[in-house]
Design an enzyme around this catalytic site. Structure first.
Site, PDB file in Angstrom:
ATOM      1  N   LYS A   8       5.234  -0.897  -5.251  1.00 48.66           N
ATOM      2  CA  LYS A   8       6.371  -1.383  -4.464  1.00 48.66           C
ATOM      3  C   LYS A   8       6.430  -2.899  -4.593  1.00 48.66           C
ATOM      4  CE  LYS A   8       3.852  -3.244  -0.913  1.00 48.66           C
ATOM      5  NZ  LYS A   8       3.759  -4.720  -0.739  1.00 48.66           N
ATOM      6  N   GLY A  94      -0.284  -7.546  -5.272  1.00 45.38           N
ATOM      7  CA  GLY A  94       0.764  -7.552  -4.263  1.00 45.38           C
ATOM      8  C   GLY A  94       1.738  -6.405  -4.358  1.00 45.38           C
ATOM      9  N   GLY A  98      -3.222   0.414  -4.602  1.00 43.98           N
ATOM     10  CA  GLY A  98      -4.259   1.203  -3.950  1.00 43.98           C
ATOM     11  C   GLY A  98      -3.723   1.992  -2.771  1.00 43.98           C
ATOM     12  N   ALA A 100      -0.680   3.115  -2.497  1.00 45.34           N
ATOM     13  CA  ALA A 100       0.082   4.226  -3.064  1.00 45.34           C
ATOM     14  C   ALA A 100      -0.844   5.359  -3.483  1.00 45.34           C
ATOM     15  CB  ALA A 100       0.901   3.745  -4.257  1.00 45.34           C
ATOM     16  N   ASP A 132      -0.092  -0.678   4.680  1.00 41.96           N
ATOM     17  CA  ASP A 132       1.156  -0.301   4.011  1.00 41.96           C
ATOM     18  C   ASP A 132       1.089   1.061   3.335  1.00 41.96           C
ATOM     19  OD1 ASP A 132      -0.522  -1.089   2.004  1.00 41.96           O
ATOM     20  OD2 ASP A 132       0.836  -2.528   1.077  1.00 41.96           O
TER      21      ASP A 132
END
Length: 270
Positions: A8, A94, A98, A100, A132
């Site tokens: 992303k 960034g 990981g 994901a 995230d």
């Protein structure tokens, strides 16, 4: 069974305040891109995890894919399996590679073992693995806030645009990035700014990590300038890592311009 955990980008990133728990509150737009790892699981007599491609530092037993398996195994009678990760998305770049991998592990296990866990439950498991990680469960453009693990819908589509991502072989840790930023209330409303034409974003959509990291690593502002010189409508660093991306109206070729760096390009589909 095989799945492809994608990366992303952050479109805008404001660090708004330090939290009592030591984390930071932020706001950003998370946007999926097609640069992907490859994750495979197959039945086995005992659990194992292996990886190839980019070398992953640290103890393999602490890999986020393993932690995702163990998290579900604590609540469900998962049989052993062999898990292999082909690591392609750069680390410390960034792009949430990981995170994901962890989220896609949860979704793959949910499918393989027919756990029938709904989206909200999968997101809650993912939040236990990283700030995230939960984004990748729905894997669609969202406005994120708090630790980056709370989401709100955003009316934003870059479908049909082209993106170029350049990783300058520079690993930046989260701790290093946060050391150079001072939390503060944003001067621009990010959600409103993202409703402006793409060509105006360069004047109002900023990543707070750029100020400190651009001073420390001159290659980063050089790459951002290069993106604009090559015709990008918008360019930025993503997340707290070193990857610089540019969004273009038409497909462009960067391979011959930056042969010394890792370059990925593709069409945005969301």
């Amino acid at each position: 069974m095989i799945t492809f955990p994608n990366a992303k980008i952050n479109i805008g990133l404001h660090i708004t305040e330090k939290r009592p728990d030591g984390f930071h509150n932020l706001e950003s737009c998370f946007y999926p891109v097609g640069w992907s790892d490859v994750l495979e699981v197959i039945p086995a007599h005992e659990f194992s995890f292996s990886s190839s491609g980019i070398d992953i530092p640290g103890d393999p037993a602490k890999n986020l894919c393993v932690k995702a398996y163990e998290l579900l195994k604590n609540d469900f009678a998962l049989p052993p399996l062999a898990m292999h990760l082909l690591k392609i998305v750069p680390i410390g770049a960034g792009m949430g590679g990981g995170s994901a991998d962890a989220a896609f592990t949860l979704m793959l296990l949910n499918q393989v073992y027919n756990l029938q866990l709904p989206t909200e439950t999968l997101e809650n498991y993912a939040r236990k693995l990283g700030s995230d990680c939960a984004f990748f469960i729905q894997n669609k453009p969202v406005y994120c806030y708090e630790k980056g693990d709370q989401f709100a819908d955003i009316s934003l589509s870059l479908k049909g645009k082209y993106i170029v991502l350049v990783y300058p072989n520079l690993h930046i840790s989260t701790a290093e990035a946060y050391a150079g930023v001072r939390p503060q209330a944003p001067s621009v409303n990010l959600r409103e700014a993202l409703q402006r034409p793409l060509s105006e974003w360069r004047h109002c959509v900023q990543n707070d990590f750029e100020k400190g990291l651009f001073q420390k690593y001159p290659i980063l502002p050089e790459l951002k300038t290069l993106m604009y010189n090559q015709g990008a409508e918008y360019a930025s660093m993503t997340g707290s890592g070193s990857t610089i991306y540019g969004i273009f109206e038409k497909e462009v070729n960067f391979q011959n311009i930056l042969p010394q760096y890792t370059v990925w390009k593709g069409e945005l589909t969301s």
